[in-house]
Design a protein around this motif. Structure first.
Motif, mmCIF file in Angstrom:
data_model
loop_
_atom_site.group_PDB
_atom_site.id
_atom_site.type_symbol
_atom_site.label_atom_id
_atom_site.label_comp_id
_atom_site.label_asym_id
_atom_site.label_seq_id
_atom_site.Cartn_x
_atom_site.Cartn_y
_atom_site.Cartn_z
ATOM 1 N N ASN A 197 0.367 12.990 19.492
ATOM 2 C CA ASN A 197 -0.615 13.819 20.719
ATOM 3 C C ASN A 197 -1.418 14.541 19.785
ATOM 4 O O ASN A 197 -0.988 15.565 19.305
ATOM 5 C CB ASN A 197 0.446 14.489 21.382
ATOM 6 C CG ASN A 197 -0.139 15.176 22.654
ATOM 7 O OD1 ASN A 197 -1.592 15.232 22.819
ATOM 8 N ND2 ASN A 197 0.738 15.477 23.643
ATOM 9 N N ILE A 198 -2.824 14.242 19.866
ATOM 10 C CA ILE A 198 -3.744 15.136 19.202
ATOM 11 C C ILE A 198 -3.751 16.337 19.716
ATOM 12 O O ILE A 198 -4.118 17.302 18.899
ATOM 13 C CB ILE A 198 -5.031 14.413 19.371
ATOM 14 C CG1 ILE A 198 -5.068 12.859 18.753
ATOM 15 C CG2 ILE A 198 -6.178 15.406 18.881
ATOM 16 C CD1 ILE A 198 -4.868 12.940 17.333
ATOM 17 N N VAL A 199 -3.704 16.662 21.001
ATOM 18 C CA VAL A 199 -3.716 18.200 21.440
ATOM 19 C C VAL A 199 -2.575 19.035 20.968
ATOM 20 O O VAL A 199 -3.033 20.160 20.501
ATOM 21 C CB VAL A 199 -3.552 18.112 23.207
ATOM 22 C CG1 VAL A 199 -3.431 19.726 23.612
ATOM 23 C CG2 VAL A 199 -4.738 17.266 23.795
ATOM 24 N N LYS A 200 -1.248 18.653 21.075
ATOM 25 C CA LYS A 200 -0.236 19.262 20.302
ATOM 26 C C LYS A 200 -0.529 19.355 18.658
ATOM 27 O O LYS A 200 -0.186 20.518 18.350
ATOM 28 C CB LYS A 200 1.177 18.619 20.659
ATOM 29 C CG LYS A 200 1.761 18.742 21.967
ATOM 30 C CD LYS A 200 3.152 18.312 21.965
ATOM 31 C CE LYS A 200 3.838 18.804 23.314
ATOM 32 N NZ LYS A 200 5.128 18.502 23.426
ATOM 33 N N PHE A 201 -1.019 18.479 18.168
ATOM 34 C CA PHE A 201 -1.288 18.554 16.785
ATOM 35 C C PHE A 201 -2.099 19.548 16.478
ATOM 36 O O PHE A 201 -2.213 20.261 15.619
ATOM 37 C CB PHE A 201 -1.626 17.169 16.406
ATOM 38 C CG PHE A 201 -2.055 16.814 15.091
ATOM 39 C CD1 PHE A 201 -0.950 16.857 14.233
ATOM 40 C CD2 PHE A 201 -3.052 16.772 14.184
ATOM 41 C CE1 PHE A 201 -0.955 16.672 12.681
ATOM 42 C CE2 PHE A 201 -3.264 16.618 12.856
ATOM 43 C CZ PHE A 201 -2.258 16.538 12.208
ATOM 44 N N GLN A 202 -3.344 19.591 17.278
ATOM 45 C CA GLN A 202 -4.454 20.587 17.048
ATOM 46 C C GLN A 202 -3.788 22.204 17.356
ATOM 47 O O GLN A 202 -4.152 22.973 16.633
ATOM 48 C CB GLN A 202 -5.419 20.465 17.835
ATOM 49 C CG GLN A 202 -6.725 21.334 17.774
ATOM 50 C CD GLN A 202 -7.255 21.077 16.296
ATOM 51 O OE1 GLN A 202 -7.329 20.008 15.836
ATOM 52 N NE2 GLN A 202 -7.735 22.020 15.711
ATOM 53 N N GLN A 203 -3.026 22.151 18.233
ATOM 54 C CA GLN A 203 -2.141 23.290 18.543
ATOM 55 C C GLN A 203 -1.668 24.074 17.420
ATOM 56 O O GLN A 203 -1.628 25.219 16.986
ATOM 57 C CB GLN A 203 -1.562 23.447 19.844
ATOM 58 C CG GLN A 203 -2.202 23.295 20.958
ATOM 59 C CD GLN A 203 -1.194 23.198 22.336
ATOM 60 O OE1 GLN A 203 -0.030 23.053 22.120
ATOM 61 N NE2 GLN A 203 -1.933 23.155 23.357
ATOM 62 N N ARG A 204 -0.833 23.095 17.023
ATOM 63 C CA ARG A 204 -0.018 23.618 15.515
ATOM 64 C C ARG A 204 -1.027 23.820 14.430
ATOM 65 O O ARG A 204 -0.330 24.652 13.579
ATOM 66 C CB ARG A 204 0.764 21.970 15.120
ATOM 67 C CG ARG A 204 2.041 21.887 16.308
ATOM 68 C CD ARG A 204 2.951 22.802 16.394
ATOM 69 N NE ARG A 204 3.824 22.976 15.228
ATOM 70 C CZ ARG A 204 5.206 22.993 14.964
ATOM 71 N NH1 ARG A 204 5.785 23.195 16.146
ATOM 72 N NH2 ARG A 204 5.650 23.168 13.858
ATOM 73 N N ILE A 205 -1.811 23.131 14.349
ATOM 74 C CA ILE A 205 -2.837 23.466 13.222
ATOM 75 C C ILE A 205 -3.560 24.939 13.652
ATOM 76 O O ILE A 205 -3.615 25.623 12.523
ATOM 77 C CB ILE A 205 -4.079 22.676 13.178
ATOM 78 C CG1 ILE A 205 -3.482 21.076 12.544
ATOM 79 C CG2 ILE A 205 -5.032 22.940 12.355
ATOM 80 C CD1 ILE A 205 -4.525 19.793 12.651
#
Length: 47
Positions: free
Chosen positions: A18-26
């Motif tokens: 999930n790119i959205v969650k991945f970006q949030q974690r970053i």
């Protein structure tokens, strides 16, 4: 051998992320704080 096999296999490998969650974690961990071009998302897609 089909020339699109590599892209479809890679797409199947990347699609569960999930790119959205991945970006949030970053953003939470400031991983890309001093990065200009090769961000974590770009590195993942390049990998």
């Amino acid at each position: 051998m089909d020339k699109n096999t590599l892209f479809s296999s890679f797409g199947k490998y990347i699609s569960p992320i999930n790119i959205v969650k991945f970006q949030q974690r970053i953003d939470e961990t400031d991983q890309d704080k001093y990065v200009k071009k090769l961000t974590t998302k770009a590195y993942l897609l390049l990998f």
